[in-house]
Write an enzyme that holds these catalytic residues in place. Structure first.
Site, mmCIF file in Angstrom:
data_model
loop_
_atom_site.group_PDB
_atom_site.id
_atom_site.type_symbol
_atom_site.label_atom_id
_atom_site.label_comp_id
_atom_site.label_asym_id
_atom_site.label_seq_id
_atom_site.Cartn_x
_atom_site.Cartn_y
_atom_site.Cartn_z
ATOM 1 N N ARG A 125 -15.646 -4.671 125.902
ATOM 2 C CA ARG A 125 -16.148 -5.933 126.189
ATOM 3 C C ARG A 125 -16.244 -6.488 127.538
ATOM 4 O O ARG A 125 -17.242 -7.165 128.070
ATOM 5 C CB ARG A 125 -15.110 -7.297 125.666
ATOM 6 C CG ARG A 125 -15.089 -7.427 124.020
ATOM 7 C CD ARG A 125 -13.796 -7.819 123.409
ATOM 8 N NE ARG A 125 -13.230 -9.274 123.857
ATOM 9 C CZ ARG A 125 -12.287 -9.739 123.584
ATOM 10 N NH1 ARG A 125 -11.507 -9.012 123.348
ATOM 11 N NH2 ARG A 125 -12.000 -10.792 124.183
ATOM 12 N N LYS A 138 -11.975 -18.767 130.180
ATOM 13 C CA LYS A 138 -13.130 -19.717 129.799
ATOM 14 C C LYS A 138 -12.630 -21.021 128.711
ATOM 15 O O LYS A 138 -12.890 -22.235 128.663
ATOM 16 C CB LYS A 138 -14.521 -19.123 129.206
ATOM 17 C CG LYS A 138 -14.990 -18.052 130.133
ATOM 18 C CD LYS A 138 -16.141 -17.332 129.808
ATOM 19 C CE LYS A 138 -15.911 -16.430 128.454
ATOM 20 N NZ LYS A 138 -14.789 -15.352 128.719
ATOM 21 N N ARG A 143 -24.909 -15.324 127.462
ATOM 22 C CA ARG A 143 -24.473 -14.178 127.958
ATOM 23 C C ARG A 143 -25.351 -12.945 128.338
ATOM 24 O O ARG A 143 -25.097 -11.844 128.578
ATOM 25 C CB ARG A 143 -23.532 -13.621 126.707
ATOM 26 C CG ARG A 143 -21.981 -13.380 126.977
ATOM 27 C CD ARG A 143 -21.557 -13.312 125.755
ATOM 28 N NE ARG A 143 -20.311 -12.856 125.557
ATOM 29 C CZ ARG A 143 -19.088 -13.335 125.339
ATOM 30 N NH1 ARG A 143 -19.150 -14.741 125.183
ATOM 31 N NH2 ARG A 143 -17.978 -12.934 125.314
ATOM 32 N N ARG A 188 -2.541 -12.821 124.131
ATOM 33 C CA ARG A 188 -3.068 -14.098 123.964
ATOM 34 C C ARG A 188 -2.697 -14.298 122.359
ATOM 35 O O ARG A 188 -2.977 -13.360 121.437
ATOM 36 C CB ARG A 188 -4.653 -14.025 124.005
ATOM 37 C CG ARG A 188 -5.091 -15.386 123.349
ATOM 38 C CD ARG A 188 -6.635 -15.467 123.853
ATOM 39 N NE ARG A 188 -7.410 -14.405 123.634
ATOM 40 C CZ ARG A 188 -8.572 -14.084 123.932
ATOM 41 N NH1 ARG A 188 -9.265 -15.276 124.432
ATOM 42 N NH2 ARG A 188 -9.220 -13.009 123.859
ATOM 43 N N ARG A 194 -6.367 -12.374 117.686
ATOM 44 C CA ARG A 194 -7.662 -12.094 117.495
ATOM 45 C C ARG A 194 -7.954 -10.589 116.968
ATOM 46 O O ARG A 194 -7.191 -9.766 117.684
ATOM 47 C CB ARG A 194 -8.649 -12.539 118.505
ATOM 48 C CG ARG A 194 -9.286 -13.776 118.209
ATOM 49 C CD ARG A 194 -9.955 -14.292 119.454
ATOM 50 N NE ARG A 194 -10.950 -13.380 120.252
ATOM 51 C CZ ARG A 194 -11.579 -13.733 121.242
ATOM 52 N NH1 ARG A 194 -11.337 -14.901 121.854
ATOM 53 N NH2 ARG A 194 -12.460 -12.872 121.810
HETATM 54 P P1 AP5 Z 1 -8.812 -17.429 127.479
HETATM 55 O O1 AP5 Z 1 -8.937 -18.727 128.139
HETATM 56 O O2 AP5 Z 1 -8.415 -17.105 126.160
HETATM 57 O O3 AP5 Z 1 -9.940 -16.630 128.071
HETATM 58 P P2 AP5 Z 1 -11.340 -16.275 127.741
HETATM 59 O O4 AP5 Z 1 -12.209 -16.474 129.028
HETATM 60 O O5 AP5 Z 1 -11.791 -17.648 126.788
HETATM 61 O O6 AP5 Z 1 -11.577 -15.245 126.719
HETATM 62 P P3 AP5 Z 1 -12.166 -14.464 125.631
HETATM 63 O O7 AP5 Z 1 -11.412 -13.208 125.381
HETATM 64 O O8 AP5 Z 1 -12.129 -15.880 124.580
HETATM 65 O O9 AP5 Z 1 -13.494 -14.271 125.979
HETATM 66 P P4 AP5 Z 1 -14.666 -13.511 125.266
HETATM 67 O O10 AP5 Z 1 -15.830 -13.688 126.247
HETATM 68 O O11 AP5 Z 1 -14.232 -11.999 125.250
HETATM 69 O O12 AP5 Z 1 -14.514 -13.958 123.713
HETATM 70 P P5 AP5 Z 1 -15.520 -14.875 123.103
HETATM 71 O O13 AP5 Z 1 -14.957 -15.462 121.939
HETATM 72 O O14 AP5 Z 1 -16.373 -15.694 123.826
HETATM 73 O O15 AP5 Z 1 -7.518 -16.872 128.125
HETATM 74 C C1 AP5 Z 1 -7.201 -15.642 127.963
HETATM 75 C C2 AP5 Z 1 -5.385 -15.426 127.960
HETATM 76 O O16 AP5 Z 1 -5.277 -15.639 129.417
HETATM 77 C C3 AP5 Z 1 -4.947 -16.847 127.213
HETATM 78 O O17 AP5 Z 1 -3.771 -16.201 126.404
HETATM 79 C C4 AP5 Z 1 -4.415 -17.618 128.253
HETATM 80 O O18 AP5 Z 1 -3.386 -18.446 128.058
HETATM 81 C C5 AP5 Z 1 -4.164 -16.683 129.334
HETATM 82 N N1 AP5 Z 1 -4.580 -17.352 130.503
HETATM 83 C C6 AP5 Z 1 -5.976 -18.251 130.897
HETATM 84 N N2 AP5 Z 1 -5.867 -18.227 132.199
HETATM 85 C C7 AP5 Z 1 -4.997 -17.791 132.985
HETATM 86 C C8 AP5 Z 1 -4.267 -17.879 134.329
HETATM 87 N N3 AP5 Z 1 -5.173 -18.425 135.100
HETATM 88 N N4 AP5 Z 1 -3.381 -17.066 134.380
HETATM 89 C C9 AP5 Z 1 -2.591 -16.576 133.610
HETATM 90 N N5 AP5 Z 1 -3.034 -16.388 132.054
HETATM 91 C C10 AP5 Z 1 -4.019 -17.191 131.692
HETATM 92 O O19 AP5 Z 1 -16.509 -13.623 122.226
HETATM 93 C C11 AP5 Z 1 -16.039 -12.703 121.451
HETATM 94 C C12 AP5 Z 1 -16.997 -11.899 120.926
HETATM 95 O O20 AP5 Z 1 -17.943 -12.595 120.361
HETATM 96 C C13 AP5 Z 1 -17.896 -11.058 121.961
HETATM 97 O O21 AP5 Z 1 -17.167 -10.009 122.277
HETATM 98 C C14 AP5 Z 1 -19.298 -11.078 121.386
HETATM 99 O O22 AP5 Z 1 -19.110 -9.971 120.417
HETATM 100 C C15 AP5 Z 1 -19.336 -12.132 120.483
HETATM 101 N N6 AP5 Z 1 -20.137 -13.282 121.246
HETATM 102 C C16 AP5 Z 1 -19.542 -14.670 121.812
HETATM 103 N N7 AP5 Z 1 -20.515 -15.277 122.337
HETATM 104 C C17 AP5 Z 1 -21.746 -14.442 122.455
HETATM 105 C C18 AP5 Z 1 -22.988 -14.339 122.819
HETATM 106 N N8 AP5 Z 1 -23.300 -15.629 123.549
HETATM 107 N N9 AP5 Z 1 -23.958 -13.457 122.742
HETATM 108 C C19 AP5 Z 1 -23.456 -12.317 122.127
HETATM 109 N N10 AP5 Z 1 -22.125 -12.243 121.602
HETATM 110 C C20 AP5 Z 1 -21.317 -13.069 121.832
#
Ligand code: AP5
Ligand code: ZN
Length: 217
Positions: free
Chosen positions: A172, A13, A88, A127, A161
Site C-alpha cells: 500500500r 485520514k 488517488r 488499528r 481489516r
Molecule cells: P486511520 O485514520 O485509520 O488512517 P487512514 O489514513 O485512514 O489509513 P487507511 O489505512 O484507512 O488508509 P488507506 O488509504 O490505506 O485505506 P483505504 O481504506 O482508503 O489511522 C490509522 C491508525 O492510526 C488508527 O488506529 C488510528 O487510531 C491511529 N492514528 C491516527 N492518527 C494518529 C496519530 N496522529 N498518532 C497516533 N495514532 C494515530 O483504502 C483501502 C484500499 O482500498 C486501498 O489499498 C485500495 O486497494 C482501495 N482504494 C480505496 N480508495 C481507492 C481509490 N481512490 N482508488 C483506488 N483504490 C482505492
C-alpha cells in the site's frame, strides 16, 4: 465546500475526517469504506475489488470513479464533503475536477497529511474499528475508555481489516508513492494544497485541520 485529505495508509485520514464531520457537519466520503461495503455486499464492483485490496494495490479508476460519482450526487452538497482516500491517481483527480465542474462546485482545500513511512506500519497494525458505528481505535494510541467497548455507541463488535498486515501495508505504501504522491504537486499547481504535520498527536492535528477548514469554508 469540498475538502480532500491526501496521505499514505495510516496517516490518519479516516480518524480526522470523522472528527471534521462531527465538528463542521460535513459528509465524509471514503472510497475505502465504500469499496469494503461493496465487497461485503458481493456486488460486481466488490467482487472485482476484493483481491486487489487484499494485495494492497489500487482498484481500477473506472470502478472507483463510478462509486464516487454516485455518492457525490447523493451527498448533501449544501453541507459539503470531505474526500478521504479519493482521488488517488491523476486520472481520478481529473475526473473529480470534471464532476465538480458539472455541478458548479470546486475544491476548497486539498490537505496533505505528512508522515514518516516507518511509523505507518505501527499505526496500521494496531488499528481496529467498531463494527457498530465505524469509530476507529488503536491498541496503543487511541483506546476506548472501557476496554473492548466503543465510546461512541457502546458496541462491543470490534473488527480488524483484512488488509492491515505488515506485507500488505508495504504494498500500500509503494502504491501511494508511485500513484498518489504525484497529486501533491497536482494540487500545489492549482493553488489548493495545504500541508499538515501528521506525526503529531491526533488532537493537535485535529486543531490544525480545523483552522484550515474554517478558513476554507
Ligand atoms: P486511520 O485514520 O485509520 O488512517 P487512514 O489514513 O485512514 O489509513 P487507511 O489505512 O484507512 O488508509 P488507506 O488509504 O490505506 O485505506 P483505504 O481504506 O482508503 O489511522 C490509522 C491508525 O492510526 C488508527 O488506529 C488510528 O487510531 C491511529 N492514528 C491516527 N492518527 C494518529 C496519530 N496522529 N498518532 C497516533 N495514532 C494515530 O483504502 C483501502 C484500499 O482500498 C486501498 O489499498 C485500495 O486497494 C482501495 N482504494 C480505496 N480508495 C481507492 C481509490 N481512490 N482508488 C483506488 N483504490 C482505492
Ligand atoms: Zn461504535
Amino acid at each position: 465546500p469540498v475538502l480532500i485529505l491526501l496521505g499514505p495508509p495510516g496517516a490518519g485520514k479516516g480518524t480526522q475526517a470523522r472528527m471534521l464531520e462531527d465538528k463542521f457537519g460535513l459528509v465524509q466520503l471514503s472510497t475505502g469504506d465504500l469499496l469494503r461495503a461493496a465487497v461485503a455486499a458481493g456486488s460486481d464492483a466488490g467482487l472485482a475489488a476484493k483481491a486487489v485490496m487484499e494485495a494492497g494495490e489500487l482498484v481500477s479508476d473506472e470502478i472507483v470513479i463510478n462509486i464516487l460519482r454516485d455518492r457525490l450526487a447523493d451527498a448533501d452538497a449544501a453541507r459539503g464533503v470531505i474526500l478521504d482516500g479519493f482521488p488517488r491517481t491523476t486520472v481520478q483527480a481529473e475526473a473529480l475536477d470534471a464532476l465538480l465542474a458539472e455541478s458548479g462546485q470546486k475544491i476548497n482545500a486539498a490537505v496533505s497529511l505528512e508522515v514518516d513511512d516507518a511509523a505507518m506500519v505501527t499505526r496500521i497494525s494496531g488499528r481496529y474499528t467498531c463494527g457498530g458505528c465505524g469509530e476507529g481505535y488503536h491498541d496503543e494510541f487511541k483506546q476506548p475508555a472501557k476496554d473492548g467497548v466503543c465510546d461512541k455507541c457502546g458496541g462491543t463488535d470490534m473488527k480488524r481489516r483484512a488488509d492491515d498486515n505488515a506485507e500488505t501495508v508495504g504494498s500500500r505504501l509503494v502504491a501511494y508513492h508511485a500513484q498518489t504522491a504525484p497529486l501533491i504537486a497536482y494540487y500545489a499547481g492549482k493553488g489548493s494544497l495545504q500541508k499538515v504535520d501528521a506525526m503529531k498527536a491526533i488532537d493537535t492535528i485535529a486543531g490544525d485541520l480545523s483552522e484550515i477548514v474554517q478558513e476554507a469554508i
